[in-house]
Design an enzyme around this catalytic site. Structure first.
Site, PDB file in Angstrom:
ATOM      1  CG  MET A 228      37.752  32.361 -22.402  1.00 31.02           C
ATOM      2  SD  MET A 228      37.920  30.605 -21.926  1.00 31.02           S
ATOM      3  CE  MET A 228      38.890  30.738 -20.417  1.00 31.02           C
ATOM      4  CG  HIS A 229      35.242  36.048 -16.844  1.00 32.77           C
ATOM      5  ND1 HIS A 229      35.594  36.428 -15.574  1.00 32.77           N
ATOM      6  CD2 HIS A 229      35.009  34.713 -16.776  1.00 32.77           C
ATOM      7  CE1 HIS A 229      35.566  35.379 -14.773  1.00 32.77           C
ATOM      8  NE2 HIS A 229      35.234  34.329 -15.484  1.00 32.77           N
ATOM      9  CD  GLU A 230      37.105  41.586 -21.992  1.00 36.44           C
ATOM     10  OE1 GLU A 230      37.437  41.217 -23.145  1.00 36.44           O
ATOM     11  OE2 GLU A 230      37.751  42.420 -21.331  1.00 36.44           O
TER      12      GLU A 230
END
Length: 248
Positions: A228-230
């Site tokens: 999700m961070h990516e």
């Protein structure tokens, strides 16, 4: 160089770990992260300790990522998994008490919630403010918050990124003692004495059994958080929010 993590056996078999980075107000500076990891390594190597009290200083427990670390993640130079500070308490063989006498912000709150026992301060602010910066939660927040606080309150904390005083969380029925700040550490010491009365071998065996489901579940959730961070961390809006929020 001045140490920012202080380790002391305050009574036989009870170790106090105090985070005191007064320059960076207990944000996750390189020094704080490295010294916390070293301190927990030293605790793991000591076969006489039975319980750890993790606390902060003054009005700060732990304050989450620094501006520099958040920007480094935004630029793709780092990931929060590069150094695992968030689950040190979970991975510790002996019970850990998070005496959160001060503010617990973002990953700082999450690190405390990975402890076996949590004590909050009525006056202090607790927030999972990841989404305030525009990126999805990390540090294992989506694993430990629902387990400790239930899904409804966890969704509220994670999605709204609102600030809650300990007194507010007490009204919401959190399953932790919520005390005046000046009483938090004393309560932790009393609890530690109760724990230290038990045989170390039995404490280690029981803790390992109790936290095994979290230890098993956490790696896959961390992987999902990184994914999700990516997708969320590299937005230009996130960079602007980091600058704006730290600038205040």
């Amino acid at each position: 160089m001045k140490s920012v993590v202080h380790i002391e056996e305050i009574e036989p078999e009870i170790v106090l770990l105090r985070m005191q980075d007064d320059v960076y107000k207990n944000t996750f500076s390189k020094a704080l992260i490295d010294e916390l990891i070293d301190a927990f390594d030293a605790i793991q190597a000591n076969q006489t300790y039975k319980v750890v009290i993790l606390t902060g200083y003054d009005t700060y427990f732990a304050s989450g990522g620094t501006r520099e670390s958040l920007l480094a993640i935004h630029e793709g130079k780092e990931k929060f998994t590069d150094k695992n500070v968030y689950s040190l308490a979970l991975n510790c063989d002996i019970p850990v008490i998070a005496a959160m006498q001060g503010h617990g912000i973002g990953g700082g709150l999450i690190m405390g919630l990975f402890a076996d026992f949590v004590i909050l301060s009525r006056e202090s602010v607790y927030t999972t403010n990841f989404m305030k910066y525009g990126f999805t939660p990390g540090m294992g927040a989506t694993c430990i918050l629902p387990r400790k606080l239930g899904i409804s309150l966890s969704e509220e904390l994670l999605i709204t990124s609102a600030n809650y005083r300990g007194a507010d969380l007490e009204k919401r029925g959190v399953p932790f003692p919520v005390l005046p700040r000046v009483e938090v550490l004393n309560h932790a010491v009393e609890l530690a004495r109760e724990i230290a009365e038990k045989p170390r071998y039995s404490l280690v065996l029981l803790k390992n059994h109790l936290v095994a489901p979290i230890r098993q579940e956490l790696p896959s959730i961390i992987e999902q958080e990184v994914t999700m961070h990516e997708k969320t961390f590299h937005q230009q809006e996130v960079r602007e929010r980091i600058h704006n929020l730290f600038g205040k």
